[in-house]
Enzyme design. Structure first.
Site, mmCIF file in Angstrom:
data_model
loop_
_atom_site.group_PDB
_atom_site.id
_atom_site.type_symbol
_atom_site.label_atom_id
_atom_site.label_comp_id
_atom_site.label_asym_id
_atom_site.label_seq_id
_atom_site.Cartn_x
_atom_site.Cartn_y
_atom_site.Cartn_z
ATOM 1 N N ASP A 65 1.217 -1.121 0.015
ATOM 2 C CA ASP A 65 0.158 0.149 -0.171
ATOM 3 C C ASP A 65 0.659 1.194 -0.072
ATOM 4 O O ASP A 65 0.888 2.082 0.980
ATOM 5 C CB ASP A 65 -0.581 -0.012 1.332
ATOM 6 N N ASP A 175 -5.427 -5.255 11.208
ATOM 7 C CA ASP A 175 -4.968 -4.285 12.023
ATOM 8 C C ASP A 175 -4.538 -3.801 13.688
ATOM 9 O O ASP A 175 -4.400 -5.721 14.444
ATOM 10 C CB ASP A 175 -6.810 -4.182 12.237
ATOM 11 N N ASP A 205 -2.214 8.075 10.864
ATOM 12 C CA ASP A 205 -3.719 7.076 9.376
ATOM 13 C C ASP A 205 -4.732 7.252 10.194
ATOM 14 O O ASP A 205 -4.968 6.297 11.449
ATOM 15 C CB ASP A 205 -3.001 6.708 8.601
ATOM 16 N N GLU A 250 -6.553 11.907 10.003
ATOM 17 C CA GLU A 250 -7.305 11.801 8.587
ATOM 18 C C GLU A 250 -8.470 11.003 9.398
ATOM 19 O O GLU A 250 -8.626 10.547 9.990
ATOM 20 C CB GLU A 250 -6.225 10.583 7.929
ATOM 21 N N ASP A 318 -5.158 10.375 -2.246
ATOM 22 C CA ASP A 318 -5.765 9.136 -2.341
ATOM 23 C C ASP A 318 -6.946 9.623 -3.357
ATOM 24 O O ASP A 318 -7.042 10.197 -4.378
ATOM 25 C CB ASP A 318 -6.449 8.790 -1.289
HETATM 26 C C1 NOJ Z 1 -5.372 6.221 4.586
HETATM 27 C C2 NOJ Z 1 -4.412 6.916 3.466
HETATM 28 O O1 NOJ Z 1 -4.497 7.871 3.068
HETATM 29 C C3 NOJ Z 1 -4.134 5.408 2.423
HETATM 30 O O2 NOJ Z 1 -3.158 6.099 1.593
HETATM 31 C C4 NOJ Z 1 -3.973 4.503 2.587
HETATM 32 O O3 NOJ Z 1 -4.603 3.695 1.599
HETATM 33 C C5 NOJ Z 1 -4.695 3.858 3.964
HETATM 34 N N1 NOJ Z 1 -4.829 5.302 4.818
HETATM 35 C C6 NOJ Z 1 -4.570 3.066 5.375
HETATM 36 O O4 NOJ Z 1 -3.424 3.212 5.447
#
Ligand code: NOJ
Length: 564
Positions: A65, A175, A205, A250, A318
């Site tokens: 990711d 998780d 995050d 976030e 994103d």
């Molecule tokens: C939010 C991040 O902005 C995103 O890029 C990521 O895939 C997910 N969290 C998981 O960490």
């Protein structure tokens, strides 16, 4: 006027700039951006007016990711540099007046993290409790997955462990069990480590996922109690270690819930949060050329504690999520800014940057970014926005907007001297590629987008009332034009007040507003064009506004001693 508060609450008048070291600048020609490369470009960012860098994850990663799957929270991805390089980078940034915040990704680890490896190997491992397990087959959670292209459940059976484990994101991102005191201790240690290295705070995050107790055994959850108490404790811990550090969360939830994540009127949880709601309503307003969605949303914002703050953005790394819009509203935005299926993602967002959405119309781009800087809150830029970079739809999924930074019109846009095949992902092509959009050319052109963005950052910094003050929407009868006034008078030492005007439509018009408490004959100065206007009877201000026009009008109170 006393302005010390702008330094104490530095995040409330900051210009935050998000970048991924991997795609910013490659200093050693191996194809991958690196810390030394970023250090070499700090002067560029300082000149632009950036005051705080947000570094996307740079830790050792399994790269499922793009770095958000961490293997070692204390490490540095060797492709990007070493701890030594990082310290030099942070030191250089500080020397040029930039703070640095880093991603804190502790909702989950990579499944390659030694904790997870140990956890799955035995029920008796002390690391077993670090994750969330269950024996019984899970209920259907296919409608809750975050990445519907890759997952159809929040639970995956692990053969080795003989149990199912929870993962809100990819199955390679198990998780963490936040209710475990051992995990809480680990997170505190990670925070303490990076603060000690000179970091000014964290972009946290996936906070709602991080503090939820889903699937956690009852005994744990009960002892853990209210997750917000944990968030308060974490924030207090960070504050004890370093008083002026921040947590920028976030948290894509409605305002009422966001308010809880701020810690309500006490403001003792997250310092800042991205305003996902306003971002989505901005795009709806742009699509309709109607200010109503912005006005309605911004007026619904909760009244925050003095030190809490919203972070505004036009683009992040994103998909540009439109999940808070109704199906019809989302369709309107899709129709206006991303009509083709390939431009959309997960049925809820766009994988485009703004300039291609508006066909590169420079007037419209300037109006949008002027508004970003003028909105109450702190602007957050995503690298490349300052030169009007576009996306590369040939690149998979969300990564379409994470292409290499475009420095020059040379090979690889000047990002790297390596063969193109060595780059993390291909450079954007076509009308928004480096032949047309790059830093070097825009530095030479006084009328470039880059120079315009530099001017905006400067004006925003000179008008702390925008980030620090109160705002009011000024009513008038042209629905395409947003007029708001930001005022700050922190200690009664002098009023700073500006009127910000933005025309969302291409049609020129005239506006007439009333400025409460402003005497006839006083002047306002347009901080962008240099023009002056005189206030008429009963505080009337009347002025023409171009199509996609914008004005930053400072009220020239006698006790406002700032330079115009
Ligand atoms: C939010 C991040 O902005 C995103 O890029 C990521 O895939 C997910 N969290 C998981 O960490």
């Amino acid at each position: 006027m006393l302005k010390t508060e702008t330094a104490d609450l530095w995040w409330k008048s900051a210009v935050i700039y998000c970048l991924d070291i991997e795609t910013f600048f490659d200093s050693n020609g191996d194809g991958v951006g690196d810390m030394t490369g970023l250090a070499q470009r700090i002067d560029y960012l300082a000149e632009l007016g950036v005051t705080c860098l947000w570094l996307m994850p740079f830790y050792p990663t399994a790269n499922r990711d793009d770095g958000y799957d961490i293997i070692d929270y204390y490490g540095v991805d060797p492709r990007l540099g070493t701890h030594g390089d990082l310290v030099e980078l942070v030191r250089t940034a500080k020397d040029r007046g930039l703070r640095v915040i880093v991603d804190l990704v502790t909702n989950h680890t990579s499944n390659q993290h030694p904790w997870f490896k140990a956890a799955r190997s035995s029920k008796d491992s002390p690391y077993r409790e670090y994750y969330v397990w269950r024996d019984e087959p899970p209920e259907d959670t296919s409608d809750e997955v975050v990445f519907p292209d890759a997952e159809n459940s929040l639970w995956t059976y692990d053969e080795k462990a003989g149990q199912y484990y929870l993962h809100n994101f990819y199955s390679e991102q198990p998780d963490l069990n936040i209710t475990s005191p051992a995990v809480q201790g680990e997170i505190a240690k990670i925070i303490g480590f990076w603060l000690e290295l000179g970091i000014d705070g964290f972009r946290v995050d996936a906070v709602p996922y991080m503090i939820e107790t889903r699937g956690v055994a009852d005994r744990w959850a009960k002892e853990f109690g209210d997750p917000h108490v944990y968030l308060k404790q974490l924030k207090a811990f960070m504050g004890r270690r370093r008083g002026d550090s921040i947590m920028l969360g976030e948290v894509n939830v409605p305002y009422e819930t966001m308010f809880e994540f701020f810690g309500g009127p006490d403001g003792d949880e997250l310092t800042m949060m991205f305003d996902f709601e306003l971002m989505q309503r901005l795009y709806l307003a742009f699509a309709r050329e109607d200010t109503a969605p912005i006005i309605e949303t911004i007026q619904r914002r909760p009244q925050l504690a003095r030190h809490s703050q919203f972070a505004n953005f036009i683009r992040n790394h994103d998909e540009l999520t439109l999940d808070k819009l109704s199906d019809e509203e989302r369709q309107e935005v899709f129709d206006a800014f991303g009509p083709e299926e390939d431009m959309q993602l997960f049925g809820r967002g766009l994988r485009r940057r703004l300039p291609p959405m508006v066909a590169g119309d420079p007037r419209r781009m300037r109006m949008v970014y002027s508004l970003l800087f003028a909105l109450p809150g702190t602007p957050v830029l995503f690298y490349g926005e300052e030169i009007g970079m576009g996306e590369n739809l040939d690149v998979e999924g969300r990564l379409a907007v994470r292409t290499p930074m475009q420095w020059t019109d040379a090979k690889n846009g000047g990002f790297s001297s390596a063969a193109p095949s060595k780059l993390p992902r291909p450079v954007t092509q076509g009308a928004f590629g480096p032949d047309h959009v790059n830093v070097a050319a825009q530095r030479q052109d006084p009328d470039s987008f880059l120079n315009f963005m530099t001017l905006l950052a400067r004006r925003y910094r000179e008008c702390p009332e925008v980030g620090m003050g109160n705002f009011e929407i000024l009513e008038h009868d042209v629905k395409e034009v947003l007029v708001h006034r930001s005022t700050w008078d922190p200690f009664g030492g002098g009023r700073s007040s500006s009127v910000l005007v933005h025309n969302l439509s291409p049609r020129a018009t005239r506006i007439k507003v009333r400025l409460e408490g402003v005497d006839e004959g006083l002047e306002v100065a347009d901080l962008v064009s240099g023009e002056r206007h005189t206030i008429g009877r009963s505080g009337q201000l009347e002025l023409p506004v171009d199509g996609y026009g914008y004005h930053w009008l400072r009220i020239l109170y006698a006790d406002d001693s700032r330079l115009v």
